[in-house]
Design a protein around this motif. Structure first.
Motif, PDB file in Angstrom:
ATOM      1  N   ASP A 102       0.859  -1.331  -0.046  1.00 27.71           N
ATOM      2  CA  ASP A 102       0.075  -0.026  -0.087  1.00 27.71           C
ATOM      3  C   ASP A 102       1.005   1.170   0.099  1.00 27.71           C
ATOM      4  O   ASP A 102       1.937   1.338   0.796  1.00 27.71           O
ATOM      5  N   CYS A 134       0.693   4.221   1.191  1.00 26.38           N
ATOM      6  CA  CYS A 134       0.715   5.172   2.341  1.00 26.38           C
ATOM      7  C   CYS A 134       2.027   4.527   3.360  1.00 26.38           C
ATOM      8  O   CYS A 134       2.572   5.145   3.879  1.00 26.38           O
ATOM      9  N   PHE A 145      -4.710  11.741   0.452  1.00 23.58           N
ATOM     10  CA  PHE A 145      -3.914  10.919   1.541  1.00 23.58           C
ATOM     11  C   PHE A 145      -2.858  10.312   0.863  1.00 23.58           C
ATOM     12  O   PHE A 145      -1.716  10.221   1.199  1.00 23.58           O
ATOM     13  N   HIS A 146      -2.969   9.457  -0.095  1.00 19.28           N
ATOM     14  CA  HIS A 146      -1.974   8.318  -0.807  1.00 19.28           C
ATOM     15  C   HIS A 146      -1.043   9.391  -1.659  1.00 19.28           C
ATOM     16  O   HIS A 146      -0.158   9.196  -2.048  1.00 19.28           O
ATOM     17  N   HIS A 205      -8.943   2.461   0.260  1.00 18.94           N
ATOM     18  CA  HIS A 205      -8.196   1.331  -0.019  1.00 18.94           C
ATOM     19  C   HIS A 205      -9.191   0.372  -0.713  1.00 18.94           C
ATOM     20  O   HIS A 205      -9.873  -0.041  -0.624  1.00 18.94           O
TER      21      HIS A 205
HETATM   22 ZN   LIG Z   1      -3.078   3.239   2.388  1.00 18.93          ZN
END
Ligand SMILES: [Zn+2]
Lengths: 328, 369
Positions: free
Chosen positions: A241, A243, A292-293, B4
């Motif tokens: 992921d 992040c 956010f990402h 996500h």
């Molecule tokens: Zn993430």
């Protein structure tokens, strides 16, 4: 000034990746600028409870991309101040309750745009969140978590008022959250998690107590987060992921073990997660982008470029315009 | 916020939202904003009533991340917990009669509010298992139960939570919110009853890892429970040694099944780390250096046996090098591992795991290779 995160608007698919991976800087700037123009989307209203953090993420991305003026300073300042509550601290949006998560975002934004005058009389409220055991609650309701401890130390150190809290007690609490694998969890006894490791290691760095970290053990655990496709996950046997490009990478940098992973492969993984048409970065290639990402992907790239530029075989060709960030 | 695993939609599909869909979205926004305004106005007017409470339920069902509304909900509950004013004759007559084990109406009233709210949260938790605020609100309700209800009643409520959290972990065995919550509920339950749950919890981790060997969350919990378990059993030197042997057997059997699983290797490393003289967490005590050497040599031998028919697993070489370094620290004159072994393993490791090349370079330096 406010920012919605949430659904990116379309984009490219993994099978349509451009032959040469580049950071599409102008697209990302446009993407961040567009976030506040989406009031006709339900998602905009459903994300109001993190607007101030969204603004911090977007603004940080712009600063790293060397485009700090792409959002107007006056508008930002006015919005941030409108999130200040009477009882102290910032809420996520006007009339939302104050919480440490948004207080640290507010302080970070003001630090970036040089707007601290308003704050001087508010700092005591942050210090008052420390508990007898040394950790911090999120707000007056009392939930505790190492995220809040880090947020409080971060905000107070930016404000130059660490003297208001018992730093030794906070450090002792972090040590109780340490595990045999070198990592840290949300509370004593909890499993190691890359996000919590970031908060604990960063808090120790702010407190000047990195001597307490078992760098080799933690570095081993963190370096095992890299998967064959170059991406990083947050815990053993989980998916990669974007992040974690920040949570894992910045922790590795803080303990001087950034070279324990394959930086070129990670860079390519982050670049693949971009929306090449409309800007923004997603958690994984082909997924929906969000702010956010976007910021954590760009921050990861920035850290990678920084580490490379300090080595003789500098490989910074992909990100020549990124601002350097201080790994300490 | 952070989406996500949500697949991206193509630009054309998204911009070509039908007029009808756009209209629908605008209606939803208007409805949401009206609901939000209603709650805000009522809270500003201090209307802490059941009616306002139901409005917060509606809003939170739509958006459980809206933390300010959870705060409002708690404010309302605290008001509703206040004793009911004595204008109800039936209340009077009950309280006039001789003291009985039947809860007084106001306690019953608080009990009902708490349990109703706990029930309200269950479908929300199932839909949003990673939302911090829902878990947080649940813990707050439980702490109110301890504060305001009789001890047996509140113990019953806490006990039921263990069932709930087991169900949540059956749905996602790695949900760290659920694991943290479980540990918290266990410790509060222990405090209230004065009875340890360590044996039950240890058995639970056995069940979870048997169900899925990759469940590092369960292995982690096990590592925290064993020292406590031994203390509570008042285990002597022999019992402790038996426990260590049994744990090594358990994880080695799993490693024979799947040597590629890093959860198992981290647990194996935990067991080895307890052997070291300066270990912060110990299983066996009063170990002599001979015991340590014997155990390390046995583990190295066991890994070499797996290596006989698994040549492409980097964890084997990583562990062989790691444990050899510890063995050399304990007994420089050991004969189980030669310098040539170390070189061969290092070469294998560098070939199989090029991602972490920088780490292997540092390791070579540390081992003077
Ligand atoms: Zn993430």
């Amino acid at each position: 000034m406010s920012l919605a995160s949430g659904p990116g608007r379309g984009g490219s698919f993994i099978e349509h990746l451009p032959p040469e991976l580049r950071l599409v800087i102008d697209k990302h700037v446009t993407y961040v600028q567009s976030l506040d123009t989406r009031k006709d989307e339900l998602e905009y209203w459903l994300t109001e409870h993190l607007r101030l953090s969204g603004l911090y993420w977007g603004l940080t991305a712009l600063h790293l991309l060397r485009r700090p003026d792409a959002l107007p300073r006056d508008g930002i300042l006015e919005y941030v101040i409108s999130c200040l509550s009477d009882s102290g601290g910032f809420g996520a949006a006007p009339n939302h309750d104050p919480h440490i998560l948004y207080t640290v975002s507010g302080v970070q934004i003001l630090a970036m745009i040089d707007g601290f005058e308003e704050l001087d009389r508010r700092v005591q409220d942050i210090a008052n969140l420390q508990t007898d055991s040394g950790t911090f609650t999120g707000d007056e309701w009392g939930e505790t978590d190492t995220r809040f401890l880090y947020g409080a130390l971060n905000a107070l150190s930016l404000l130059g008022r660490m003297d208001l809290v018992d730093v030794d007690k906070a450090v002792k609490h972090i040590q109780l959250c340490a595990n045999f694998d070198g990592g840290y969890g949300t509370s004593p006894g909890a499993e190691s998690h890359a996000g919590q490791i970031f908060t604990c290691v960063s808090a120790l760095a702010i407190a000047g107590r990195l001597d307490l970290v078992d760098r080799d053990k933690l570095g081993e655990w963190l370096s095992e987060r890299q998967l064959p496709n170059g991406g990083l996950n947050g815990r053993p046997e989980k998916q990669e992921d974007v992040c974690y490009s920040w949570w894992v990478l910045s922790s590795l940098a803080t303990i001087g073990r950034l070279h324990w992973i394959d930086r070129d492969k990670l860079r390519d993984f982050i670049l693949q997660c971009q929306d090449f048409e409309l800007g923004g970065i997603a958690d994984r290639p082909g997924d929906m982008v969000d702010v956010f990402h976007t910021v954590f992907g760009i921050a990861g790239l920035s850290l990678l470029a920084y580490s490379r530029s300090h080595e003789s075989n500098a490989l910074t060709h992909d990100m020549p315009t990124l601002a350097e960030v201080d790994p300490q | 916020m952070a989406s996500h695993g949500v697949p991206r939609v193509r630009g054309v599909e998204n911009s070509a939202k039908s007029e009808h869909a756009k209209q629908k979205e605008q209606e939803k926004i208007a409805k949401y904003k009206t609901l939000n305004d209603t709650v805000k106005t009522r809270i500003a007017d201090k209307q802490y009533t059941l009616d306002t409470f139901h409005h917060t339920s509606e809003l939170l069902t739509e958006n459980p991340e809206y933390y300010t509304i959870w705060n409002h909900r708690r404010t309302i509950l605290l008001h509703l917990f206040q004793p009911i004013p004595h204008d109800d004759p039936s209340t009077e007559s009950t309280s006039d009669s001789a003291p009985s084990p039947v809860p007084s109406p106001s306690v019953q009233h608080i009990h009902d509010l708490i349990t109703t709210d706990l029930r309200f949260l269950i479908p929300l938790l199932q839909k949003f298992p990673k939302c911090y605020w829902i878990w947080n609100h649940r813990l707050w309700l439980l702490s109110q139960a301890s504060l305001l209800l009789s001890t047996p009643t509140s113990i019953d409520i806490w006990r039921e939570e263990l069932g709930l959290v087991s169900k949540m972990l059956a749905r996602d065995a790695r949900n760290f919110h659920a694991w943290d919550y479980r540990r918290f509920v266990v410790s509060r339950h222990e405090q209230q009853t004065g009875k340890s749950l360590t044996e039950e919890e240890f058995a639970y981790t056995t069940k979870k890892v048997m169900g899925n060997l990759s469940n590092f969350s369960a292995w982690h919990y096990r590592s925290k429970l064993i020292p406590r378990l031994l203390d509570e059993r008042e285990a002597g030197k022999e019992d402790r040694k038996r426990m260590l042997d049994a744990e090594f057997d358990f994880v080695n059997e799993a490693l024979n099944t799947d040597p590629y699983d890093q959860s198992l290797w981290f647990y194996h490393q935990f067991l080895v780390s307890t052997l070291q003289p300066d270990a912060s967490e110990k299983i066996a005590t009063e170990l002599s250096n001979r015991d340590r050497v014997a155990r390390l040599e046995a583990e190295i031998e066991a890994i070499r046996e797996i290596e006989d028919d698994t040549k492409d697993c980097k964890w084997l070489y990583q562990s062989l090098l790691k444990y050899s370094a510890i063995l050399l620290d304990v007994e420089a004159a050991q004969k189980a591992v030669t310098n040539e072994d170390l070189s061969v393993w290092m070469l294998q490791l560098e070939t199989l795991d090029p991602l972490r090349a920088g780490r292997w370079t540092d390791l070579k330096k540390r081992l003077n290779m």
